[in-house]
Design a protein around this motif. Structure first.
Motif, short mmCIF file in Angstrom:
data_model
loop_
_atom_site.label_atom_id
_atom_site.label_comp_id
_atom_site.label_asym_id
_atom_site.label_seq_id
_atom_site.Cartn_x
_atom_site.Cartn_y
_atom_site.Cartn_z
N PHE A 273 -3.02 14.10 -20.35
CA PHE A 273 -4.25 13.33 -20.52
C PHE A 273 -4.03 12.13 -21.43
N LEU A 274 -3.30 12.32 -22.52
CA LEU A 274 -3.05 11.20 -23.43
C LEU A 274 -2.18 10.12 -22.78
N VAL A 275 -1.18 10.54 -22.04
CA VAL A 275 -0.34 9.57 -21.33
C VAL A 275 -1.18 8.81 -20.31
N GLY A 276 -2.02 9.52 -19.58
CA GLY A 276 -2.90 8.87 -18.62
C GLY A 276 -3.87 7.91 -19.28
N LEU A 277 -4.40 8.33 -20.43
CA LEU A 277 -5.34 7.47 -21.15
C LEU A 277 -4.68 6.18 -21.62
N VAL A 278 -3.46 6.28 -22.11
CA VAL A 278 -2.74 5.08 -22.56
C VAL A 278 -2.49 4.13 -21.38
N PHE A 279 -2.05 4.68 -20.25
CA PHE A 279 -1.80 3.83 -19.09
C PHE A 279 -3.09 3.23 -18.54
N LEU A 280 -4.19 3.98 -18.58
CA LEU A 280 -5.46 3.43 -18.12
C LEU A 280 -5.95 2.32 -19.06
N MET B 109 0.81 -1.19 0.00
CA MET B 109 0.00 0.00 0.00
C MET B 109 0.86 1.26 0.00
N LYS B 110 1.97 1.21 0.73
CA LYS B 110 2.84 2.38 0.80
C LYS B 110 3.47 2.69 -0.56
N TRP B 111 3.78 1.64 -1.32
CA TRP B 111 4.42 1.89 -2.61
C TRP B 111 3.44 2.51 -3.59
N LYS B 112 2.15 2.24 -3.41
CA LYS B 112 1.15 2.82 -4.29
C LYS B 112 1.02 4.32 -4.04
N ILE B 113 1.00 4.70 -2.78
CA ILE B 113 0.94 6.12 -2.45
C ILE B 113 2.21 6.82 -2.89
N ALA B 114 3.36 6.17 -2.68
CA ALA B 114 4.63 6.77 -3.10
C ALA B 114 4.69 6.93 -4.61
N LEU B 115 4.19 5.95 -5.36
CA LEU B 115 4.18 6.05 -6.81
C LEU B 115 3.26 7.17 -7.28
N PHE B 116 2.10 7.31 -6.64
CA PHE B 116 1.17 8.37 -6.98
C PHE B 116 1.80 9.75 -6.76
N ILE B 117 2.42 9.94 -5.61
CA ILE B 117 3.06 11.22 -5.31
C ILE B 117 4.25 11.45 -6.24
N ALA B 118 5.02 10.41 -6.52
CA ALA B 118 6.17 10.55 -7.42
C ALA B 118 5.72 10.95 -8.82
N MET B 119 4.63 10.40 -9.30
CA MET B 119 4.15 10.76 -10.64
C MET B 119 3.69 12.22 -10.69
N ILE B 120 3.04 12.68 -9.65
CA ILE B 120 2.61 14.08 -9.63
C ILE B 120 3.83 15.00 -9.57
N VAL B 121 4.84 14.63 -8.78
CA VAL B 121 6.06 15.43 -8.70
C VAL B 121 6.80 15.42 -10.04
N ILE B 122 6.84 14.28 -10.69
CA ILE B 122 7.50 14.20 -12.01
C ILE B 122 6.79 15.08 -13.02
N ILE C 62 1.75 -5.00 -12.20
CA ILE C 62 1.72 -4.22 -13.43
C ILE C 62 0.38 -3.50 -13.57
N GLY C 63 -0.70 -4.21 -13.30
CA GLY C 63 -2.03 -3.60 -13.37
C GLY C 63 -2.19 -2.45 -12.39
N ASP C 64 -1.74 -2.66 -11.15
CA ASP C 64 -1.85 -1.60 -10.14
C ASP C 64 -0.98 -0.40 -10.50
N SER C 65 0.24 -0.65 -10.96
CA SER C 65 1.14 0.44 -11.31
C SER C 65 0.60 1.27 -12.47
N THR C 66 0.13 0.60 -13.51
CA THR C 66 -0.38 1.36 -14.66
C THR C 66 -1.65 2.11 -14.29
N LEU C 67 -2.47 1.56 -13.40
CA LEU C 67 -3.66 2.27 -12.95
C LEU C 67 -3.28 3.54 -12.18
#
Length: 121
Positions: free
Chosen positions: A34-41, A1-14, A100-105
């Motif tokens: 938006f396009l990058v997000g759409l591809v990952f979703l 769970m911690k890695w998911k929050i860290a990944l979310f914050i890291a993506m926003i910072v990036i 992989i599914g969780d990370s791309t989401l």
């Protein structure tokens, strides 16, 4: 769970650091994120469909057609059987597919969220 929050914050910072470094207009950033997000979703949705085994009958049909067209040696049949019976390998595949599914989401969701924030700013 911690890695998911860290990944979310890291993506926003990036995304925010990229907006500072790369000189694009705000509307171009909205479109890009938006396009990058759409591809990952879309990748995340594909992984979820694969994990749900919804398309297994289709894949089994193609496998049967392939087996009828190309002869499989006994050693190949035995290797396939050993792989299907290996519990550690199956568990590894499940864990990898889930991560992989969780990370791309998370990456897709954070990218779409950034595009919405930039749109309103």
């Amino acid at each position: 769970m911690k890695w998911k929050i860290a990944l979310f914050i890291a993506m926003i910072v990036i995304w925010q650091s990229l907006m500072i470094v790369v000189p694009l207009s705000p509307i171009e950033w909205v479109n890009l994120s938006f396009l990058v997000g759409l591809v990952f979703l879309l990748v995340s949705a594909s992984v979820m469909i694969h994990r749900s085994r919804f398309l297994d009958p289709v894949f089994k049909g193609f496998k049967l057609v392939g087996e009828k067209m190309v002869h499989k040696s006994r050693s190949m049949q035995r290797a396939d059987q050993l792989v299907s019976e290996d519990r550690k390998f199956q568990e590894f595949k499940d864990v990898t597919t889930r991560s992989i599914g969780d990370s791309t989401l998370i990456i897709g969701g954070s990218s779409v969220l950034v595009s919405i924030f930039v749109l309103f700013i």
